[in-house]
Each structure stands twice: as C-alpha cells, then as structure tokens.
Design an enzyme around this catalytic site. Structure first.
Site, mmCIF file in Angstrom:
data_model
loop_
_atom_site.group_PDB
_atom_site.id
_atom_site.type_symbol
_atom_site.label_atom_id
_atom_site.label_comp_id
_atom_site.label_asym_id
_atom_site.label_seq_id
_atom_site.Cartn_x
_atom_site.Cartn_y
_atom_site.Cartn_z
ATOM 1 N N GLN A 1 0.819 -1.217 0.000
ATOM 2 C CA GLN A 1 0.000 0.000 0.000
ATOM 3 C C GLN A 1 0.852 1.265 0.000
ATOM 4 O O GLN A 1 0.737 2.126 -0.859
ATOM 5 C CB GLN A 1 -0.863 0.045 1.257
ATOM 6 C CG GLN A 1 -1.806 -1.101 1.463
ATOM 7 C CD GLN A 1 -2.777 -0.761 2.564
ATOM 8 O OE1 GLN A 1 -3.698 0.029 2.356
ATOM 9 N NE2 GLN A 1 -2.592 -1.319 3.745
ATOM 10 N N ASP B 1 1.872 1.589 15.446
ATOM 11 C CA ASP B 1 1.257 1.816 16.760
ATOM 12 C C ASP B 1 1.307 0.541 17.608
ATOM 13 O O ASP B 1 1.187 0.605 18.827
ATOM 14 C CB ASP B 1 -0.206 2.240 16.573
ATOM 15 C CG ASP B 1 -0.989 1.250 15.725
ATOM 16 O OD1 ASP B 1 -0.586 1.020 14.571
ATOM 17 O OD2 ASP B 1 -1.984 0.670 16.215
ATOM 18 N N TYR C 1 3.745 -9.523 15.698
ATOM 19 C CA TYR C 1 3.984 -8.470 14.698
ATOM 20 C C TYR C 1 4.595 -7.231 15.376
ATOM 21 O O TYR C 1 5.625 -6.713 14.933
ATOM 22 C CB TYR C 1 2.660 -8.112 14.000
ATOM 23 C CG TYR C 1 2.704 -6.845 13.186
ATOM 24 C CD1 TYR C 1 3.301 -6.825 11.931
ATOM 25 C CD2 TYR C 1 2.143 -5.663 13.672
ATOM 26 C CE1 TYR C 1 3.341 -5.642 11.183
ATOM 27 C CE2 TYR C 1 2.178 -4.494 12.939
ATOM 28 C CZ TYR C 1 2.773 -4.494 11.696
ATOM 29 O OH TYR C 1 2.806 -3.321 10.963
ATOM 30 N N LYS D 1 8.351 -5.663 14.846
ATOM 31 C CA LYS D 1 8.519 -4.283 14.352
ATOM 32 C C LYS D 1 9.366 -3.478 15.330
ATOM 33 O O LYS D 1 10.212 -2.682 14.923
ATOM 34 C CB LYS D 1 7.153 -3.613 14.146
ATOM 35 C CG LYS D 1 6.329 -4.157 13.004
ATOM 36 C CD LYS D 1 6.930 -3.918 11.632
ATOM 37 C CE LYS D 1 6.899 -2.468 11.207
ATOM 38 N NZ LYS D 1 7.437 -2.301 9.821
ATOM 39 N N TRP E 1 -3.296 1.961 11.169
ATOM 40 C CA TRP E 1 -4.550 1.768 10.419
ATOM 41 C C TRP E 1 -4.438 2.239 8.957
ATOM 42 O O TRP E 1 -5.197 3.100 8.508
ATOM 43 C CB TRP E 1 -5.696 2.504 11.112
ATOM 44 C CG TRP E 1 -6.051 2.027 12.487
ATOM 45 C CD1 TRP E 1 -5.267 1.331 13.362
ATOM 46 C CD2 TRP E 1 -7.303 2.225 13.173
ATOM 47 N NE1 TRP E 1 -5.947 1.085 14.530
ATOM 48 C CE2 TRP E 1 -7.198 1.625 14.434
ATOM 49 C CE3 TRP E 1 -8.495 2.867 12.836
ATOM 50 C CZ2 TRP E 1 -8.244 1.644 15.361
ATOM 51 C CZ3 TRP E 1 -9.537 2.888 13.763
ATOM 52 C CH2 TRP E 1 -9.406 2.278 15.012
HETATM 53 N N1 LIG Z 1 -1.189 -1.830 7.135
HETATM 54 C C1 LIG Z 1 -1.374 -1.181 8.278
HETATM 55 O O1 LIG Z 1 -2.503 -1.017 8.748
HETATM 56 C C2 LIG Z 1 -0.202 -0.636 9.037
HETATM 57 C C3 LIG Z 1 -0.408 -0.063 10.298
HETATM 58 C C4 LIG Z 1 0.688 0.453 10.999
HETATM 59 C C5 LIG Z 1 1.942 0.415 10.448
HETATM 60 N N2 LIG Z 1 2.122 -0.160 9.223
HETATM 61 C C6 LIG Z 1 3.476 -0.181 8.672
HETATM 62 O O2 LIG Z 1 3.473 0.629 7.521
HETATM 63 C C7 LIG Z 1 4.352 0.087 6.543
HETATM 64 C C8 LIG Z 1 3.610 -0.088 5.230
HETATM 65 O O3 LIG Z 1 2.529 -0.983 5.421
HETATM 66 P P1 LIG Z 1 1.604 -1.434 4.202
HETATM 67 O O4 LIG Z 1 0.232 -1.568 4.726
HETATM 68 O O5 LIG Z 1 1.884 -0.576 3.014
HETATM 69 O O6 LIG Z 1 2.173 -2.909 3.935
HETATM 70 P P2 LIG Z 1 1.698 -3.942 2.832
HETATM 71 O O7 LIG Z 1 0.657 -3.347 1.942
HETATM 72 O O8 LIG Z 1 1.395 -5.220 3.513
HETATM 73 O O9 LIG Z 1 3.002 -4.111 1.950
HETATM 74 C C9 LIG Z 1 4.125 -4.747 2.451
HETATM 75 C C10 LIG Z 1 5.135 -4.867 1.349
HETATM 76 O O10 LIG Z 1 6.257 -5.600 1.864
HETATM 77 C C11 LIG Z 1 6.641 -6.524 0.882
HETATM 78 N N3 LIG Z 1 7.305 -7.689 1.424
HETATM 79 C C12 LIG Z 1 6.890 -8.524 2.408
HETATM 80 N N4 LIG Z 1 7.743 -9.539 2.534
HETATM 81 C C13 LIG Z 1 8.728 -9.325 1.632
HETATM 82 C C14 LIG Z 1 9.902 -10.027 1.282
HETATM 83 N N5 LIG Z 1 10.256 -11.180 1.870
HETATM 84 N N6 LIG Z 1 10.699 -9.521 0.303
HETATM 85 C C15 LIG Z 1 10.364 -8.391 -0.338
HETATM 86 N N7 LIG Z 1 9.260 -7.681 -0.058
HETATM 87 C C16 LIG Z 1 8.454 -8.157 0.913
HETATM 88 C C17 LIG Z 1 5.331 -6.959 0.241
HETATM 89 O O11 LIG Z 1 5.599 -7.573 -0.979
HETATM 90 P P3 LIG Z 1 4.505 -8.541 -1.663
HETATM 91 O O12 LIG Z 1 3.413 -7.653 -2.095
HETATM 92 O O13 LIG Z 1 5.264 -9.179 -2.754
HETATM 93 O O14 LIG Z 1 4.069 -9.501 -0.591
HETATM 94 C C18 LIG Z 1 4.647 -5.610 0.103
HETATM 95 O O15 LIG Z 1 5.095 -4.944 -1.042
HETATM 96 C C19 LIG Z 1 4.897 -1.208 7.149
HETATM 97 O O16 LIG Z 1 6.127 -0.933 7.750
HETATM 98 C C20 LIG Z 1 3.901 -1.563 8.216
HETATM 99 O O17 LIG Z 1 4.497 -2.324 9.254
HETATM 100 C C21 LIG Z 1 1.093 -0.659 8.495
#
Ligand SMILES: NC(=O)c1ccc[n+]([C@@H]2O[C@H](COP(=O)([O-])OP(=O)(O)OC[C@H]3O[C@@H](n4cnc5c(N)ncnc54)[C@H](OP(=O)(O)O)[C@@H]3O)[C@@H](O)[C@H]2O)c1
Length: 318
Positions: free
Chosen positions: A11, A101, A130, A134, A155
């Site tokens: 995302q 968070d 998780y 992190k 979120w």
């Molecule tokens: N989502 C939330 O609600 C949320 C909330 C708080 C904080 N965050 C943090 O915000 C950041 C962005 O989150 P997001 O929601 O954009 O995450 P996301 O949509 O789940 O995307 C994660 C990305 O990481 C890649 N990835 C995972 N394993 C991998 C591997 N082994 N090698 C290479 N790439 C890999 C995935 O690739 P594939 O698509 O190929 O799997 C995807 O492109 C993260 O640090 C997350 O911890 C997210």
C-alpha cells in the site's frame, strides 16, 4: 539523490512511487530482485545501487499469521531493517523506516480513564508477535548508529492491497448487516497521505543537501498520522455512509452493529488505544496534518463506481 525504495507492491510503497521528489533517481527492486528474507540479496542490492537514502515501507504485515510464522515475521520486520541499517552505515546513507502503533500496549489513559495519544518517548510493550518484530526492527536501526527516521503509523488503507477500507466496501456490497469492533480506538491513515507527507520530508532533506547536520538535528522516531480519533466501527460506518452517498454500494446500506473486541476473537491481541500524537512531527517538519475524514473522502472519491465485479479485498492486516 539515489533512493532505494522497498515494498512497492504494498500500500504505502506503491503510493510512495508517485510522491517522491522528481529529482531523485529511484530504484525499487521487486521481491524477485531483493527478497527481504535473504540477507545476501539485501546487501548485494544496496552495495550495487549505492543509495543516498533507503526508504523501507516493506514489512510482514499479516498480524494474525505472524503469531504462527514468527521466524518469517522476525526476518522481514527485524533482521531485514537491521541489514539495511548496517549497509546504510557503511555508505553514509540515510534510512527512512516505517513502524507501527502496535509497538505500544494500547492502554494509555488519563486519570479520568480517557484514552491518551501516545508520544514517541512512551514505553513500548507490544501485545503481539507483529508488534514485537517491528519494535526489534526499530531497535536494530537505532543501535546501528545509521542516519535514520523511524515513522510509526497506524490503520493504513488504500485502494491497493489488503486493508480494512477495501474489506468494508466489499462486505457492505455483499451483506445485510456488519458487526464491527467498537472498543478499539485509533486514527485511519490513507496511504496516499502518508506518502505525500513522506515525500515532503524527503524534499526537505534534498533541499538541505542531505547533510549530516540535518540528520543529527532531525533524525529519530516520529509518529506519522492523520488527526482525529475513531473506532473501527465508526470508521466502517463512515466508509459505508460515503460509499452509499456516492452510489458505490450498488445496493442499500447494511445495518451497522458495534460489538466489543471480545466478541471478535483473533489469534493476535490488538491494542484498545492506537492514538499517536504528531506534535513532534509537526514541530520538526512543519507538516499540516489532515483529519482522517478528509483523507477518507479523498480516497472514496477515487473508488470506481460499483460494478458486478467486486473489489478484491480479504481482511484486516494491522
Ligand atoms: N497496514 C497497516 O494497517 C499498518 C499499520 C501500521 C503500520 N504499518 C506499517 O506501515 C508500513 C507499510 O505498510 P503497508 O500496509 O503498506 O504494507 P503492505 O501493503 O502489507 O506491503 C508490504 C510490502 O512488503 C513486501 N514484502 C513482504 N515480505 C517481503 C519479502 N520477503 N521480500 C520483499 N518484499 C516483501 C510486500 O511484498 P509482496 O506484495 O510481494 O508480498 C509488500 O510490497 C509497514 O512498515 C507496516 O508495518 C502498516
């Protein structure tokens, strides 16, 4: 400036592609080119591209699955950032890393029992694997001594990938009633806004010549979030209401029912309070913080009209 950007299939990574300064030369390796589970591939990519800045939104974000896949979560969320930080140190490069968070216990209250927003210096105490992985990633970056910004957010949603927004849209188009948790509080964040704010920070770094002074004055942990407070139930209700107003449900709105988290058991425990204060971020970078409703409206405006083909969305991540 040469920027290595991870996770562009995700995302935030995807949104960052269109919000980083045009002057930057960006290399966004695919998972096939740089698997974050493989230390040697991370090192090789960084050593070959020699970035001035690494931006790492990639993560293992399957919060419930992480309770079982502990090693994988640890590898992507803790070991991979540790390696990036080590390589960044060698090159004198900066690292912008995203965190969550979920590093907090989610129980911060004032004396009247009202939820209080976390500040960056509050104690961390993750409730699930998780969050623990992190936090370990954050700690490894800090210990490495590399130039870094750690941006904790919450979120996250977009029209891309798996998230609560798309799941609610899908369920509201299919069901007559939705039962949504109403005792967990936080702030939804559109990936587009997070990317815009991140792009602004990178722009400031560029304008200041990516100097050591900039990093020593501004480096550290920040909360990056829209403003306002809501529950998953209120967020879901707002999604359904807006979609209905814009004719994007294709049927009458479902009945919305709030339930306690205890009625929706999940493998991973989740915090009741995910509120993040952004005062430090605003003071450091002068960012104007939008409220979550404005971001939601902007996101809904980009949802295509409802067709028979349902949006592909599978479930809440973090
Ligand atoms: N989502 C939330 O609600 C949320 C909330 C708080 C904080 N965050 C943090 O915000 C950041 C962005 O989150 P997001 O929601 O954009 O995450 P996301 O949509 O789940 O995307 C994660 C990305 O990481 C890649 N990835 C995972 N394993 C991998 C591997 N082994 N090698 C290479 N790439 C890999 C995935 O690739 P594939 O698509 O190929 O799997 C995807 O492109 C993260 O640090 C997350 O911890 C997210």
């Amino acid at each position: 400036m040469r920027i290595l950007l991870t996770g562009t299939n995700g995302q935030l990574g995807n949104a960052l592609l269109s919000h980083l300064p045009e002057a930057a030369k960006i290399y966004a390796p695919t998972r096939a080119e740089m698997d974050l589970g493989k230390a040697a591939e991370i090192r090789q990519c960084i050593q070959q591209f020699r970035p001035d800045l690494i931006i790492n939104p990639a993560a293992y974000t399957a919060v419930d699955l992480a309770e079982k896949e502990i090693e994988q979560a640890q590898a992507i969320n803790a070991t991979a950032p540790a390696i990036m930080a080590e390589e960044a140190c060698k090159l004198g490069a900066g690292l912008i890393h995203y965190s969550t968070d979920y590093v907090y216990a989610g129980d911060k209250q004032d004396k009247d029992g009202d939820w209080q927003a976390y500040v960056e210096s509050d104690a961390t105490a993750p409730l699930n694997v998780y969050g623990q992985t992190k936090l370990a990633g954050e700690q490894a970056i800090i210990v490495s001594g590399c130039r870094h910004l750690i941006l904790r957010t919450s979120w996250v949603y977009s029209l891309h990938g798996k998230n609560f927004f798309l799941t609610m849209l899908k369920l509201a188009r299919e069901r007559e009633q939705l039962r949504i948790v109403n005792d967990q509080w936080g702030t939804p964040n559109a990936a587009a806004w997070l990317a815009r704010a991140s792009g602004d920070i990178v722009g400031q770094l560029l304008q200041n010549g990516n100097k050591t002074d900039w990093w020593s004055t501004l480096g550290g942990i920040y909360h990056l979030s829209a403003s306002g407070k809501t529950s998953w139930f209120e967020f879901a209700s707002a999604i359904v209401r807006l979609a209905d107003q814009q004719g994007k449900l294709g049927k009458p709105s479902p009945e919305m029912l709030g339930i306690p988290a205890s009625e929706y058991p999940t493998p991973a425990r989740r915090p009741h309070n995910s509120l993040l204060s952004t005062q430090k971020l605003q003071a450091a970078f002068g960012l104007v913080i939008p409220d979550w409703q404005t971001c939601l409206q902007a996101t809904m405006d980009t949802v295509p009209p409802c067709t028979n083909q349902q949006t592909q969305a599978q479930g809440q991540t973090n």
